[in-house]
Design a protein around this motif. Sequence first.
Motif, short mmCIF file in Angstrom:
data_model
loop_
_atom_site.label_atom_id
_atom_site.label_comp_id
_atom_site.label_asym_id
_atom_site.label_seq_id
_atom_site.Cartn_x
_atom_site.Cartn_y
_atom_site.Cartn_z
N VAL A 1 0.98 -1.15 -0.04
CA VAL A 1 0.05 -0.14 -0.06
C VAL A 1 0.94 1.09 0.10
N GLN A 2 1.77 1.11 0.85
CA GLN A 2 2.79 2.25 0.98
C GLN A 2 3.25 2.75 -0.52
N LYS A 3 3.64 1.82 -1.19
CA LYS A 3 4.12 2.01 -2.71
C LYS A 3 3.06 2.79 -3.56
N ILE A 4 1.79 2.58 -3.15
CA ILE A 4 0.82 3.05 -4.21
C ILE A 4 0.47 4.57 -3.77
N LEU A 5 0.66 4.78 -2.37
CA LEU A 5 0.38 6.09 -1.93
C LEU A 5 1.16 7.29 -2.50
N PRO A 6 0.81 8.46 -2.67
CA PRO A 6 1.54 9.76 -3.02
C PRO A 6 2.45 9.88 -1.79
N PRO A 7 3.57 10.34 -2.08
CA PRO A 7 4.62 10.97 -1.30
C PRO A 7 4.11 11.56 -0.12
N SER A 8 3.26 12.44 -0.40
CA SER A 8 2.75 13.47 0.59
C SER A 8 1.85 13.05 1.38
N THR A 9 1.26 11.70 1.21
CA THR A 9 0.27 10.82 2.10
C THR A 9 0.82 10.01 2.95
N ARG A 10 0.29 10.33 4.14
CA ARG A 10 0.95 9.20 5.19
C ARG A 10 -0.19 8.17 5.40
N PHE A 11 0.42 7.13 5.92
CA PHE A 11 -0.54 5.93 6.21
C PHE A 11 -0.94 5.95 7.52
N MET A 12 -2.47 5.78 7.46
CA MET A 12 -3.17 5.81 8.87
C MET A 12 -3.71 4.48 9.09
N TYR B 1 -12.11 15.83 7.41
CA TYR B 1 -11.95 14.55 6.85
C TYR B 1 -13.35 14.25 6.28
N THR B 2 -13.47 13.46 5.41
CA THR B 2 -14.92 12.62 4.96
C THR B 2 -14.71 11.23 4.75
N HIS B 3 -15.79 10.65 4.42
CA HIS B 3 -15.82 9.27 4.15
C HIS B 3 -16.55 8.96 2.96
N PHE B 4 -16.09 8.19 1.90
CA PHE B 4 -16.79 7.76 0.91
C PHE B 4 -17.47 6.66 0.90
N ALA B 5 -18.73 6.77 0.32
CA ALA B 5 -19.94 5.71 0.52
C ALA B 5 -19.67 4.65 -0.59
N VAL B 6 -19.26 4.94 -1.72
CA VAL B 6 -18.92 3.99 -2.90
C VAL B 6 -17.60 3.88 -3.63
N ALA B 7 -16.60 4.22 -2.81
CA ALA B 7 -15.38 4.29 -3.55
C ALA B 7 -14.83 3.00 -4.06
N ASP B 8 -15.61 1.78 -3.60
CA ASP B 8 -15.32 0.39 -3.99
C ASP B 8 -16.04 0.03 -5.41
N ALA C 1 -10.49 3.89 -2.08
CA ALA C 1 -9.79 5.06 -2.94
C ALA C 1 -8.43 5.07 -3.00
N SER C 2 -7.67 4.52 -1.88
CA SER C 2 -6.33 4.60 -2.00
C SER C 2 -5.89 3.96 -3.07
N VAL C 3 -6.44 2.92 -3.51
CA VAL C 3 -6.02 2.16 -4.60
C VAL C 3 -6.47 2.74 -6.00
N THR C 4 -7.79 3.01 -6.06
CA THR C 4 -8.23 3.53 -7.26
C THR C 4 -8.16 5.17 -7.54
N ARG C 5 -7.91 5.93 -6.50
CA ARG C 5 -7.93 7.23 -6.79
C ARG C 5 -7.10 7.92 -5.64
N PRO C 6 -5.88 7.50 -5.61
CA PRO C 6 -4.92 8.07 -4.75
C PRO C 6 -4.63 9.60 -5.10
N ASN C 7 -4.99 10.64 -4.07
CA ASN C 7 -4.85 11.92 -4.26
C ASN C 7 -3.80 12.45 -3.52
#
Length: 382
Positions: free
Chosen positions: A27-38, A167-174, A215-221
Amino acid sequence: MEKEQQKRYRAWAEIDLHALEHNVRAVQKILPPSTRFMAVVKANAYGHGDEAICRKLWELGVRWFAVSNLEEAIAVRSYCPYGEIFILGYTPPEFAPELSRNNIIQGVLSLEYARELQHFAHQPVRCHIKLDTGMGRIGFRGDSIQAYMEQILPLFELEKLSVEGIYTHFAVADCPDAENTAYTKQQEERILQVYDALAESGHRLQHLHFMNSAASVTRPNPRATLARIGIIMYGLEPNYPFHVPLQLEPVMSLRSVVSHVKEVGAGDCISYGRTYTAAQPRTIATVTIGYADGYARLLSNKGYALVHGCVCPIVGRVCMDQLMLDVSELSDVVRPGDVVTMFGKDQDAVITADELADLYGTIGYEIVCGISKRVPRDVIGV
Ligand SMILES: *Cc1c(COP(=O)(O)O)cnc(C)c1O
């Protein structure tokens, strides 16, 4: 009884920390460098055991942990004295002093809730603002940026709240179809707009987060400072049978033991309700696990398990502490004491919690979270 023996006595969940490490790295590999793992470790780390999971995550360099309530937060605080711990959901406001005392960050669900926190707090309470951009669960709602701002801006006047993020939470990111993707995009745009409007009015917040596993997998922002990673860290799919393009390794395997083996003849019935009748002679193994362990009764006559690397169907109803398998294929080798894999790997065969969940209309999340307390967690790869 020896500790090792006790674990293998009836039913146990094997927790593989090597698999956890593998998934975190993937997962860390696909996260943008500016995004930390929670790491989302609510519900006893999705049933895996929060102590072993949090300690391993800390060792892997994870510094942010999300939980659902104060009790979980305080438990995580005892394993990770220096980590950042975030409560996604509700804490009764009278516990505000507990939040500050344990240096826990609270989600703020409404202006009214914020005022209550302020009322009960002694020290400043660290918090992130929760926006309901389309999940319909908790958070500030608004039909325009202006409407959000009107509710949010008064928060900054509450001197006992230290607002550090939003923060917010996605309903259908999957869900990968066009309509749902558009819905997620709209949710994402909404929080970014609110974040930017706050920054413009002088409140540039340190943290902004909205991605879950899917969303981290399909649309990392890269605008997200944190990604809230739950299910994929445990090696399961957000929306089986869709596969995320990551090689995930399930962290939990559920195992049990054969207690009894017998031959039955044509016409013999198995278990409560006589829902299974042998059509021809069969070899039946009884296994020491049941719905009280969190193995669903809805899997009666539907589920299957692995014995000696071989798939064996459940016959008859799953009982509270036992169930029966048709092991006719293995009639020469199966013995009381043999290990049964309810899900996980056994030799070359694998059953996933996701595929079992799909058999009775639920999700892998519910299976792993539902493995009950009486099932010891046997941590491997420490
Ligand atoms: C549980 C939860 C997550 C994690 O979701 P996964 O699909 O397991 O990644 C993220 N954010 C919130 C608010 C949650 O409640």
